[in-house]
Design an enzyme around this catalytic site. Sequence first.
Site, short mmCIF file in Angstrom:
data_model
loop_
_atom_site.label_atom_id
_atom_site.label_comp_id
_atom_site.label_asym_id
_atom_site.label_seq_id
_atom_site.Cartn_x
_atom_site.Cartn_y
_atom_site.Cartn_z
N THR A 282 0.85 -1.19 0.00
CA THR A 282 0.00 0.00 0.00
C THR A 282 0.89 1.24 0.00
OG1 THR A 282 -1.72 -1.18 1.14
CG2 THR A 282 -1.78 1.22 1.34
N CYS B 138 -4.00 -2.11 8.93
CA CYS B 138 -4.31 -1.36 7.71
C CYS B 138 -5.06 -0.05 7.95
CB CYS B 138 -5.11 -2.24 6.77
SG CYS B 138 -4.26 -3.79 6.45
C1 UGA Z 1 -8.80 -4.24 5.78
C2 UGA Z 1 -9.77 -4.21 4.57
O1 UGA Z 1 -11.03 -4.77 4.93
C3 UGA Z 1 -9.17 -5.00 3.41
O2 UGA Z 1 -10.01 -4.87 2.28
C4 UGA Z 1 -7.80 -4.43 3.08
O3 UGA Z 1 -7.17 -5.15 2.04
C5 UGA Z 1 -6.92 -4.51 4.31
O4 UGA Z 1 -7.52 -3.76 5.37
C6 UGA Z 1 -5.57 -3.94 3.96
O5 UGA Z 1 -5.50 -2.76 3.64
O6 UGA Z 1 -4.60 -4.70 3.87
P1 UGA Z 1 -8.30 -5.99 7.76
O7 UGA Z 1 -7.51 -4.89 8.38
O8 UGA Z 1 -7.72 -7.34 7.66
O9 UGA Z 1 -8.71 -5.58 6.24
O10 UGA Z 1 -9.60 -6.14 8.60
P2 UGA Z 1 -11.16 -5.78 8.49
O11 UGA Z 1 -11.92 -7.04 8.41
O12 UGA Z 1 -11.42 -4.79 7.44
O13 UGA Z 1 -11.40 -5.14 9.93
C7 UGA Z 1 -10.74 -3.93 10.32
C8 UGA Z 1 -11.25 -3.46 11.65
O14 UGA Z 1 -12.56 -2.94 11.54
C9 UGA Z 1 -11.31 -4.52 12.74
O15 UGA Z 1 -10.84 -3.98 13.94
C10 UGA Z 1 -12.78 -4.87 12.82
O16 UGA Z 1 -13.16 -5.36 14.07
C11 UGA Z 1 -13.40 -3.52 12.53
N1 UGA Z 1 -14.77 -3.60 11.99
C12 UGA Z 1 -14.99 -4.11 10.76
C13 UGA Z 1 -15.83 -3.12 12.75
O17 UGA Z 1 -15.65 -2.65 13.89
N2 UGA Z 1 -17.09 -3.17 12.23
C14 UGA Z 1 -17.35 -3.67 11.00
O18 UGA Z 1 -18.54 -3.66 10.59
C15 UGA Z 1 -16.27 -4.16 10.25
#
Ligand code: UGA
Length: 438
Positions: free
Chosen positions: A122, A263
């Site tokens: 990124t 991320c």
């Molecule tokens: C995120 C993006 O979703 C990916 O598409 C992207 O490729 C990645 O970053 C990156 O840039 O490499 P990730 O960090 O693995 O992926 O995790 P997510 O599933 O997106 O969750 C991120 C955070 O948001 C977590 O702390 C999760 O608990 C929180 N979250 C997510 C919420 O609090 N509510 C939601 O509805 C969704």
Amino acid sequence: MKIAMVGSGYVGLVSGACFADFGHDVVCIDKDETKIERLRAGMMPIFEPGLGELVAQNVRGGRLSFSTDLPSAIEDAQAIFIAVGTPSRRGDGHADLSYVYAVAQEVAESLKNPAVIVTKSTVPVGTGDEVERIIRESGTSTKFAVVSNPEFLREGAAITDFKRPDRIVIGAEDEWARTVMTEVYRPLFLNRAPILFTSRRSSELIKYAANAFLATKITFINEMADLCEKVGADVQDVSRGIGLDNRIGSKFLHAGPSYGGSCFPKDTLALLKTAEDFNSPVRIVEAVVKTNDTRKRAMGRKVIEALAEAGAGEPRGKKIALLGLTFKPNTDDMRDAPSIAIVQALLDAGADVVAYDPEGMELAAPMMPEVTMARNAYEAVTGADAIVLVTEWDAFRGIDLQRIRQLAAQPVLVDLRNVYNPDEVRSAGFHYTSIGRP
Ligand code: UGA
């Protein structure tokens, strides 16, 4: 097709293994000799469901190998991916591009055959231009092109995300590079994955805009949850009620303790820096970053308030059990996990904290030395004055509520992910606090 993947961290390893699984011939390269030796021995440096098996299968099939020798590994590769880390630079929040540029330099010095150099890390807008400049100024006469191809993998679901992407974004400035990239992703075209060819700068910005938008969505619903608590509404219903509108969409509208991970926090900050550099403020993202940061510690206060409301007393000397420490389930990643600030707030208030996480304790323990790590959830809650669900691991969803009620010293349950049914928790005898629900 021969592919070299420089950087065998999260993105490099998952992408390399998946490309090999598509039938390409892939070498994953890393400077870290121990990591490469362990990978050769089948040991994964990260916890990611299905990755160990995928790597093993493709190594057995002769399509995937590991190396520390960049010059020979890239020699006959038609596509050379740069998938090294771009952490926040200490002090200013800019993405630290020193690893990316070091790889570009090394590639430039060893480039012998025409290759497309693809940035998967990124990276801020304009990095592709700089990578191109570094290679051109090395004096190489070999044909090359620099392409941006951001990844959109979620930890814990990375292999599925790679193999069934919502879209593939490729930022390329010339036709030859587009042809090579089409060949790289051909197996996915056959699955009809939408592919978007853009300019290199647009592609670089798409990655940051996507993560910033998702972070905004989460922060928006978190603030709605706070408002729900004040006005007596239920955020689960509000989330469903708005998410059913196709223009809004139901995903990433789950209220929680704040977003964390490797991320969103880093990429939102880096986007702010780019915006500042180009004198084009993104005030919404500024507000998102601030709001998310303050929310983490506020979650610690929420636990303390729950103790008081339940008549369980002051936090000092109380035993608080945390279920889950990682920033989300199905990962061992502790980077920017809300649990870190929550633990600190509880310790500052004089509480004793005990925790259990199915995968995160090894990485968490050195970050929070005052916390006692339990062997399982039931051990963690034994004698606890409050139980706090921090990460929604499946194992906690089905926890025996009657049993944890009997094991706990006081009936206080704080659910920061809204996984439990309020009626069931209350009928198990708990004083129940969740996020944005009456
Ligand atoms: C995120 C993006 O979703 C990916 O598409 C992207 O490729 C990645 O970053 C990156 O840039 O490499 P990730 O960090 O693995 O992926 O995790 P997510 O599933 O997106 O969750 C991120 C955070 O948001 C977590 O702390 C999760 O608990 C929180 N979250 C997510 C919420 O609090 N509510 C939601 O509805 C969704």
